[in-house]
Write a protein that holds these residues in place. Structure first.
Motif, PDB file in Angstrom:
ATOM      1  N   SER A 130       0.831  -1.208   0.000  1.00  0.00           N
ATOM      2  CA  SER A 130       0.000   0.000   0.000  1.00  0.00           C
ATOM      3  C   SER A 130       0.871   1.266   0.000  1.00  0.00           C
ATOM      4  CB  SER A 130      -0.928   0.004   1.222  1.00  0.00           C
ATOM      5  OG  SER A 130      -0.161   0.054   2.394  1.00  0.00           O
ATOM      6  N   GLU A 131       2.035   1.173   0.639  1.00  0.00           N
ATOM      7  CA  GLU A 131       2.949   2.314   0.673  1.00  0.00           C
ATOM      8  C   GLU A 131       3.459   2.623  -0.745  1.00  0.00           C
ATOM      9  OE1 GLU A 131       7.125   2.850   2.697  1.00  0.00           O
ATOM     10  OE2 GLU A 131       5.668   2.052   4.135  1.00  0.00           O
ATOM     11  N   PHE A 132       3.865   1.545  -1.420  1.00  0.00           N
ATOM     12  CA  PHE A 132       4.342   1.681  -2.795  1.00  0.00           C
ATOM     13  C   PHE A 132       3.244   2.264  -3.670  1.00  0.00           C
ATOM     14  CE2 PHE A 132       4.724  -0.115  -7.074  1.00  0.00           C
ATOM     15  CZ  PHE A 132       6.009   0.251  -7.416  1.00  0.00           C
ATOM     16  N   CYS A 133       2.034   1.730  -3.442  1.00  0.00           N
ATOM     17  CA  CYS A 133       0.881   2.142  -4.236  1.00  0.00           C
ATOM     18  C   CYS A 133       0.574   3.622  -4.035  1.00  0.00           C
ATOM     19  CB  CYS A 133      -0.312   1.284  -3.836  1.00  0.00           C
ATOM     20  SG  CYS A 133      -1.813   1.758  -4.657  1.00  0.00           S
ATOM     21  N   LEU A 156      15.427  22.100   5.048  1.00  0.00           N
ATOM     22  CA  LEU A 156      14.073  21.541   4.972  1.00  0.00           C
ATOM     23  C   LEU A 156      14.128  20.019   4.839  1.00  0.00           C
ATOM     24  CD1 LEU A 156      10.992  22.144   4.520  1.00  0.00           C
ATOM     25  CD2 LEU A 156      11.518  22.132   2.104  1.00  0.00           C
ATOM     26  N   GLU A 157      13.708  19.364   5.852  1.00  0.00           N
ATOM     27  CA  GLU A 157      13.676  17.903   5.761  1.00  0.00           C
ATOM     28  C   GLU A 157      12.313  17.364   6.164  1.00  0.00           C
ATOM     29  OE1 GLU A 157      16.974  16.531   8.023  1.00  0.00           O
ATOM     30  OE2 GLU A 157      18.426  17.105   6.498  1.00  0.00           O
ATOM     31  N   ASP A 158      11.414  18.306   6.407  1.00  0.00           N
ATOM     32  CA  ASP A 158      10.072  17.920   6.825  1.00  0.00           C
ATOM     33  C   ASP A 158       9.234  17.673   5.564  1.00  0.00           C
ATOM     34  OD1 ASP A 158       7.727  17.510   8.003  1.00  0.00           O
ATOM     35  OD2 ASP A 158       7.534  19.481   8.935  1.00  0.00           O
ATOM     36  N   GLY A 159       8.574  16.551   5.517  1.00  0.00           N
ATOM     37  CA  GLY A 159       7.847  16.192   4.306  1.00  0.00           C
ATOM     38  C   GLY A 159       6.421  16.661   4.254  1.00  0.00           C
ATOM     39  N   THR A 160       6.028  17.539   5.124  1.00  0.00           N
ATOM     40  CA  THR A 160       4.601  17.915   5.154  1.00  0.00           C
ATOM     41  C   THR A 160       4.345  19.276   4.522  1.00  0.00           C
ATOM     42  OG1 THR A 160       4.957  18.692   7.388  1.00  0.00           O
ATOM     43  CG2 THR A 160       3.916  16.528   7.131  1.00  0.00           C
ATOM     44  N   SER A 169       7.705  15.662  -1.574  1.00  0.00           N
ATOM     45  CA  SER A 169       7.050  14.406  -1.176  1.00  0.00           C
ATOM     46  C   SER A 169       8.044  13.249  -1.024  1.00  0.00           C
ATOM     47  CB  SER A 169       5.979  14.019  -2.209  1.00  0.00           C
ATOM     48  OG  SER A 169       6.608  13.655  -3.421  1.00  0.00           O
ATOM     49  N   PHE A 170       9.229  13.382  -1.624  1.00  0.00           N
ATOM     50  CA  PHE A 170      10.224  12.311  -1.496  1.00  0.00           C
ATOM     51  C   PHE A 170      10.694  12.154  -0.053  1.00  0.00           C
ATOM     52  CE2 PHE A 170      10.513  13.147  -6.074  1.00  0.00           C
ATOM     53  CZ  PHE A 170      10.413  11.850  -6.540  1.00  0.00           C
ATOM     54  N   TYR A 171      10.741  13.277   0.675  1.00  0.00           N
ATOM     55  CA  TYR A 171      11.103  13.196   2.102  1.00  0.00           C
ATOM     56  C   TYR A 171      10.095  12.320   2.840  1.00  0.00           C
ATOM     57  CZ  TYR A 171      14.213  17.201   1.351  1.00  0.00           C
ATOM     58  OH  TYR A 171      15.191  18.042   0.911  1.00  0.00           O
ATOM     59  N   ALA A 172       8.826  12.597   2.535  1.00  0.00           N
ATOM     60  CA  ALA A 172       7.753  11.858   3.218  1.00  0.00           C
ATOM     61  C   ALA A 172       7.852  10.366   2.929  1.00  0.00           C
ATOM     62  CB  ALA A 172       6.393  12.394   2.767  1.00  0.00           C
ATOM     63  N   MET A 173       8.141  10.047   1.645  1.00  0.00           N
ATOM     64  CA  MET A 173       8.235   8.624   1.284  1.00  0.00           C
ATOM     65  C   MET A 173       9.466   7.979   1.913  1.00  0.00           C
ATOM     66  SD  MET A 173       6.887   8.222  -2.597  1.00  0.00           S
ATOM     67  CE  MET A 173       7.881   9.480  -3.348  1.00  0.00           C
ATOM     68  N   GLU A 212       3.413   7.984   6.934  1.00  0.00           N
ATOM     69  CA  GLU A 212       2.171   7.686   6.233  1.00  0.00           C
ATOM     70  C   GLU A 212       1.255   8.911   6.121  1.00  0.00           C
ATOM     71  OE1 GLU A 212      -0.898   4.362   7.178  1.00  0.00           O
ATOM     72  OE2 GLU A 212       1.055   3.439   6.868  1.00  0.00           O
ATOM     73  N   GLU A 213       1.180   9.666   7.238  1.00  0.00           N
ATOM     74  CA  GLU A 213       0.284  10.833   7.252  1.00  0.00           C
ATOM     75  C   GLU A 213       0.699  11.866   6.210  1.00  0.00           C
ATOM     76  OE1 GLU A 213      -0.549  12.919  10.864  1.00  0.00           O
ATOM     77  OE2 GLU A 213      -1.089  11.029  11.843  1.00  0.00           O
ATOM     78  N   SER A 214       2.012  12.102   6.162  1.00  0.00           N
ATOM     79  CA  SER A 214       2.521  13.088   5.192  1.00  0.00           C
ATOM     80  C   SER A 214       2.263  12.626   3.766  1.00  0.00           C
ATOM     81  CB  SER A 214       4.028  13.294   5.367  1.00  0.00           C
ATOM     82  OG  SER A 214       4.285  13.807   6.632  1.00  0.00           O
ATOM     83  N   VAL A 215       2.461  11.331   3.546  1.00  0.00           N
ATOM     84  CA  VAL A 215       2.234  10.796   2.196  1.00  0.00           C
ATOM     85  C   VAL A 215       0.768  11.010   1.811  1.00  0.00           C
ATOM     86  CG1 VAL A 215       2.150   8.680   0.808  1.00  0.00           C
ATOM     87  CG2 VAL A 215       4.116   9.124   2.267  1.00  0.00           C
TER      88      VAL A 215
END
Lengths: 309, 529
Positions: free
Chosen positions: B380-383, B443-447, B455-459, B464-467
């Protein structure tokens, strides 16, 4: 074969390069395509040669639409641009052989076709020379040879005489006359209009993308140059005759042209006979009196305004 | 067998006509001093290297490995010459020919663009062959010195040859692009040259260190080396095919249906890669090979496809319309493969989301096919990551098209590609700078939803929330872009209809018009003749 250019229109952004241009010519005819720089000649010719597509209109070779079936039309068209950009390190023979191959000629058919155009364009003697080493005139011969190698029925020549010396121009003219006699339909654009007059059957004049005149050269001349021009040669000084001509009825614009006098006659052949009769009656020793063909240049100047877009 | 029979049997050989461009290019190469000079220089270096090996104390010191050492040196020199010189030579010639009016003359022959490119490629491949042949005596010599076996030599040479041909195609593709030659030089310097160096280093490493010869010995060849070699060859072939069709598309006139062969090839490539990944997954009994392998490929293909598609013209020429099917179903399929930005965009989306769908269908079917569990990973993460990136790309692509249409409609249709890159890069850089200015920290925060690169940071963090926040933002952006482009999309779909020939051709007339006045009003256009 009849070539019909029909309501051709080509836009480049807001510029209308060719605006509803229509004309036609056929096999065995040479048509002059004239107009000032930027008139739309090259654009029209590129469309005819399948190198560009119009926004509207079409070009037909008999019933074949060039716009719709350019692949088929290419078998019928030979295109000669104003300048031959040579390939690196290629001889005349290799160049012609390459294009013969590119047109799909095979084996002995190709060998014969290349030999034939080399002979026709008189480049057989320089076939092993590289293209870069050729003079402009010779390059144009090679360029013409390239266009002829697949024996096209239609020849489109865009300023082929540009930059040629007088001898090369005369030779090019002779080649074109021969080709027309062989039954090819030829459209030629050139700025050297006086030369075109001698070889062309018809003329197409455009300016600012608009067609100004097209048709048989005699008809166009009759329409656009209604006065007949005559040349006259007498024994003695032409200046004396010039004074006489200025006072003669129906004579317009008399001028000395070398050993001859040129003038226009208002009216038909009766008036021309009257002029000649008057001159002889006044004791001038006339040794030559002939009607000259109106020059394409005169018509061009008459028809165009010099506007550019 | 009589002479007459022999002559008849081989008569068909005489009817084979080599490609015209191949003949021309080889003739030109034979006359070109740089090619002859490069071959002679390379042979001189080989001679000096071989002599150096023999005259110095290398022979005594290295004993049985001397042949391998010499072969390595010869292969290195050969690569340095052929990997750098030949792509530059072929590229420069192609650029020069494409830029001059000669290209036009070639286009009005009956040769197809595919044959022109094939001829160019074959002549380049023949030149590589000539350079390699020049190295052959020295390679034989290295074999005689022992320390290297024949299969290793043959496989290494074959491998280098294939890679060299690939580089030639890449050079030809760059040369064929319809961009200014300054950009071509910049791309050659900053992308081409590193690519060549990377290929050289990688090739030497693979060929020499992996030791093909070792793999050929014993029973390992069939089981291990052969499938790997075939897979590498297949993938190189697929990349070569892609480059070839890109070249063909670049040199095909705009009025032709230039996108069709390329898009069909991409569809075939997509299917073949999917099949290849599936076969490897089954053979290795590892579902992840298919899932990740095919998934990553689909993502890459879609990203490149979207970038490429948005630079396409909307106008459909008569030649393209002529081929549009009348059957609605076939027309719908044709829409994806014919010229036009929207069709390419949809096709790219189908590649990515179709691939994703296949991956998940496979995930369900895997236990039934193999009897083993499909995967231990959480897909689901990949998806979600895949869909999020896909939506971001679509949104940016549509926005770029909208900007171009709204603000710069008269500019080249390639401008949306620039907007696309800028619209992805600028927001990220801007937030990065602003964040640093305010917090004095990186900046390393993915939100920061809505910024794709963020969005790559989040992944990477697995947050999960950020993604999901990014996913929603991407969805909103895509819907917004779709709304802005709704009219255009509708128009494009409506416009995709077969060519209707004018009912009755109007008889040509010498429509004599009054000469226009000398004072021509309106904008001053460029000189056309």
């Amino acid at each position: 074969m009849k070539i019909r250019v029909q309501n051709l229109r080509r836009e480049f952004g807001k510029t209308i390069a060719v605006n509803s241009v229509s004309f036609e010519f056929e096999s065995g005819q040479i048509y002059a395509f004239v107009g000032p720089n930027g008139a739309g000649k090259t654009t029209t010719m590129r469309i005819m040669a399948t190198l560009d597509e119009p926004n509207a209109g079409d070009v037909f070779m008999d019933d074949l639409s060039v716009v719709e079936y350019p692949e088929k039309a290419r078998h019928l068209i030979g295109f000669v641009p104003d300048e031959l950009k040579p390939y690196w390190d290629t001889t005349v023979h290799e160049y012609l052989d390459f294009f013969a191959r590119a047109y799909g000629l095979r084996g002995s058919q190709r060998t014969e076709a290349v030999a034939s155009v080399e002979e026709f364009t008189n480049v057989a003697g320089i076939r092993e020379k590289t293209l870069r080493s050729l003079s402009k005139g010779m390059k144009q011969r090679v360029s013409l040879g390239r266009a002829l190698v697949a024996d096209p029925q239609v020849l489109i020549l865009d300023e082929p005489a540009a930059g040629l010396d007088p001898r090369a121009r005369v030779e090019l003219r002779e080649l074109l006359t021969l080709l027309a006699k062989q039954g090819k339909a030829i459209l030629i654009s050139s700025h050297i209009l006086t030369e075109l007059t001698e070889i062309c059957d018809g003329v197409v004049i455009i300016e600012q993308g608009n067609l100004l005149e097209s048709g048989n050269i005699d008809d166009v001349m009759a329409k656009r140059a209604p006065r007949r021009t005559y040349a006259l040669r007498v024994l003695g000084e032409p200046q004396d005759l010039l004074r006489q001509l200025l006072q003669t009825a129906h004579v317009e614009n008399p001028r000395v042209a070398g050993a001859e006098l040129h003038f226009e006659v208002e009216g038909g052949e009766d008036e021309a006979f009257g002029v000649l009769n008057t001159l002889i009656a006044n004791g001038h020793r006339v040794v030559e009196f002939r009607q000259t063909k109106a020059n394409l240049e005169d018509i061009f100047m008459n028809v165009t305004t010099g506007g550019v877009q | 067998m009589s002479e007459a029979v022999k002559s008849t049997r081989f008569a068909w050989l005489r009817s084979i006509e080599p490609n015209a461009v191949l003949v021309k290019d080889l003739r030109q190469a034979a006359r070109n001093w740089s090619v002859t000079g490069a071959v002679l220089l390379m042979m001189a270096i080989f001679f000096i290297v071989s002599l150096g090996f023999l005259l110095t104390d290398e022979m005594a010191g290295r004993g049985n490995y001397l042949g391998a050492q010499l072969f390595g040196s010869i292969a290195g020199v050969m690569m340095a010459v052929t990997f750098i010189f030949l792509p530059i030579y072929v590229g420069i010639r192609s650029i020069a020919e494409r830029a001059s009016a000669s290209a036009d003359l070639l286009y009005i022959t009956t040769m197809s663009p595919a044959r022109i490119i094939a001829g160019k490629f074959l002549s380049g491949a023949a030149l590589v062959g000539i350079f390699f042949t020049a190295a052959l005596p020295f390679m034989v010599f290295s074999y005689l010195l022992r320390g290297i076996d024949l299969p290793t030599i043959l496989l290494t040479v074959g491998y280098l040859y294939v890679l060299n041909c690939l580089l030639l195609l890449a050079a030809m593709m760059l040369a064929s692009m319809g961009i200014h030659f300054i950009f071509k030089i910049l791309i050659a310097l900053f992308v081409g040259l590193p690519l060549i160096i990377y290929t050289m280093v990688g090739a030497l490493g693979t060929a020499m260190i992996a030791g093909f010869g070792g793999a050929l010995s014993g029973g390992r060849f069939l089981a291990e080396a052969l499938p790997l070699i075939l897979t590498i060859l297949l993938n190189i072939g697929l990349i070569a095919g892609l480059l070839f069709f890109l070249c063909v598309s670049f040199i095909t006139p705009r009025t032709a249906n230039r996108e069709f062969p390329l898009r069909v090839y991409c569809a075939v490539m997509w299917a073949v890669i999917g099949l290849e990944a599936g076969v490897w997954a089954l053979v290795e009994d590892e579902w992840e090979i298919f899932g990740y392998g095919f998934g990553v490929f689909c993502g890459l293909l879609a990203a490149l496809g979207i970038f490429y598609a948005i630079g396409q013209e909307d106008h459909l020429s008569v030649r393209v319309r002529r081929d549009i099917p009348r059957n609605p179903l076939r027309r719908a399929v044709a829409f994806l493969f014919f010229n036009g930005a929207l069709g390419g965009l949809i096709l790219s989306c189908l590649f990515s989301f179709g691939g994703l769908l296949l991956i998940f269908a496979g995930l369900e079917a895997w236990p039934m096919l193999t009897g083993s569990s499909s995967s231990t990973h959480d897909w689901s993460e990949f998806c979600s990551g895949f869909i999020m990136l896909g939506l971001y790309l679509i949104a940016h692509a549509l926005m770029s098209l909208w900007i171009h249409r709204t603000w710069l409609p008269t500019r080249s249709p390639m401008w949306p590609r620039l907007f696309f890159l800028v619209s992805i890069g600028i927001p990220y850089c801007a937030t990065f700078v602003i964040y640093y200015l305010f917090t004095q920290d990186f900046l390393e925060d993915g939100t920061i939803p809505g910024i794709m690169l963020n969005s790559f940071y989040a992944m990477a963090d697995g947050d999960e929330e950020s993604v999901y926040a990014h996913l929603i933002a991407a969805l909103v952006l895509t819907v917004g872009a779709l709304v802005l482009n709704a009219k255009w999309i509708f128009e494009r779909l409506k416009d995709f209809k077969p060519y209707e020939r004018p009912a009755t051709p109007v008889a040509p007339t010498a429509s004599v018009k009054a000469a226009p006045s000398a004072t021509h009003e309106g904008p001053t256009p460029p000189k056309l003749d």
